[in-house]
Write a protein that holds these residues in place. Structure first.
Motif, short mmCIF file in Angstrom:
data_model
loop_
_atom_site.label_atom_id
_atom_site.label_comp_id
_atom_site.label_asym_id
_atom_site.label_seq_id
_atom_site.Cartn_x
_atom_site.Cartn_y
_atom_site.Cartn_z
N PRO A 1 0.85 -1.20 0.00
CA PRO A 1 0.00 0.00 0.00
C PRO A 1 0.88 1.25 0.00
O PRO A 1 2.00 1.23 0.51
CB PRO A 1 -0.79 -0.12 1.30
CG PRO A 1 0.04 -1.00 2.18
CD PRO A 1 0.80 -1.91 1.27
N GLN A 2 0.35 2.32 -0.58
CA GLN A 2 1.10 3.59 -0.59
C GLN A 2 1.22 4.11 0.84
O GLN A 2 0.31 3.96 1.65
CB GLN A 2 0.38 4.60 -1.46
CG GLN A 2 1.14 5.88 -1.64
CD GLN A 2 0.45 6.82 -2.61
OE1 GLN A 2 -0.71 6.65 -2.94
NE2 GLN A 2 1.17 7.82 -3.05
N ASN A 3 2.36 4.72 1.15
CA ASN A 3 2.56 5.30 2.49
C ASN A 3 1.48 6.31 2.80
O ASN A 3 1.06 7.08 1.92
CB ASN A 3 3.94 5.95 2.59
CG ASN A 3 5.05 4.94 2.65
OD1 ASN A 3 4.84 3.78 2.97
ND2 ASN A 3 6.25 5.38 2.32
N SER A 4 1.04 6.29 4.05
CA SER A 4 -0.02 7.20 4.48
C SER A 4 0.06 7.41 5.99
O SER A 4 0.92 6.82 6.65
CB SER A 4 -1.39 6.63 4.12
OG SER A 4 -1.67 5.49 4.91
N ARG B 1 -6.76 14.33 6.95
CA ARG B 1 -6.23 13.50 5.88
C ARG B 1 -7.38 12.84 5.13
O ARG B 1 -8.45 12.61 5.68
CB ARG B 1 -5.30 12.39 6.41
CG ARG B 1 -4.06 12.89 7.12
CD ARG B 1 -3.07 13.50 6.12
NE ARG B 1 -1.83 13.88 6.74
CZ ARG B 1 -1.55 15.10 7.20
NH1 ARG B 1 -2.43 16.07 7.10
NH2 ARG B 1 -0.38 15.37 7.73
N LEU C 1 -8.44 9.41 3.09
CA LEU C 1 -8.11 8.02 2.83
C LEU C 1 -8.41 7.71 1.37
O LEU C 1 -9.52 7.93 0.89
CB LEU C 1 -8.93 7.09 3.73
CG LEU C 1 -8.69 5.59 3.55
CD1 LEU C 1 -7.26 5.23 3.98
CD2 LEU C 1 -9.70 4.79 4.37
N HIS D 1 -4.14 3.40 -0.39
CA HIS D 1 -3.56 3.34 0.96
C HIS D 1 -3.83 1.99 1.61
O HIS D 1 -3.27 1.71 2.68
CB HIS D 1 -4.13 4.44 1.86
CG HIS D 1 -3.74 5.81 1.44
ND1 HIS D 1 -4.59 6.89 1.58
CD2 HIS D 1 -2.61 6.31 0.88
CE1 HIS D 1 -3.99 7.98 1.12
NE2 HIS D 1 -2.78 7.65 0.70
N THR E 1 -2.70 -1.10 5.97
CA THR E 1 -2.08 0.10 5.42
C THR E 1 -0.57 -0.05 5.58
O THR E 1 -0.10 -1.01 6.20
CB THR E 1 -2.53 1.38 6.16
OG1 THR E 1 -2.01 1.34 7.49
CG2 THR E 1 -4.04 1.52 6.18
N SER E 2 0.18 0.90 5.08
CA SER E 2 1.64 0.84 5.21
C SER E 2 2.06 0.85 6.67
O SER E 2 3.07 0.24 7.04
CB SER E 2 2.28 2.01 4.47
OG SER E 2 1.82 3.23 4.99
#
Length: 136
Positions: free
Chosen positions: A45-48, A79, A81, A85, A131-132
């Motif tokens: 997953p993309q960093n978040s 933020r 979502l 993510h 998630t990340s």
């Protein structure tokens, strides 16, 4: 009169046959090290600033999968979502980054939101949705 009623009865029967099957709860998320599955792809997953606090997996008789997530914004600021993510892993080791969420989800700083995400059909059950920040 029979010529009119017979097609209507047949259509009503077909419409009733295509009813959605109810979801049942499979279990809560199993924390398995998904990196131990062999894969020639490095799907992550993309960093978040989000973390999955809990995930309750669900399925129905047709093989449709869904998950009830409790997601926390670890940041002190607002933020959003995004689907990328989140990553789902199935029992066969297949991993996918999500392509859609039910709505655009905006979190206040430190806020936790519960959402249900429909993941479509799969032969294999879901073993994790992360998630990340869950992978660190």
């Amino acid at each position: 009169m029979i010529k009119i009623l017979l097609p209507l009865v047949m259509l009503a029967g077909l419409a009733q046959a295509k009813t959605d099957k109810p979801f049942t709860i499979d279990n809560t998320q199993i924390y398995t090290d998904t990196t131990l599955f062999y894969s020639d792809k490095n799907i992550r997953p993309q960093n978040s600033d989000f973390k999955v606090k809990s995930a309750i997996t669900m399925s129905n008789e047709d093989g449709e999968r869904a998950v009830l997530l409790s997601v926390e914004n670890l940041s002190s600021g607002r933020r959003i979502l995004e689907p990328h993510h989140l990553m789902v892993t199935y029992a066969d080791g297949t991993a996918k980054v999500l392509h859609s969420l039910p709505d655009k989800l905006s979190f206040k700083g430190g806020e936790t939101i519960n959402i249900t995400v429909n993941l479509g059909s799969s032969l294999y059950p879901i073993i994790s949705l992360v998630t990340s920040n869950n992978l660190q």
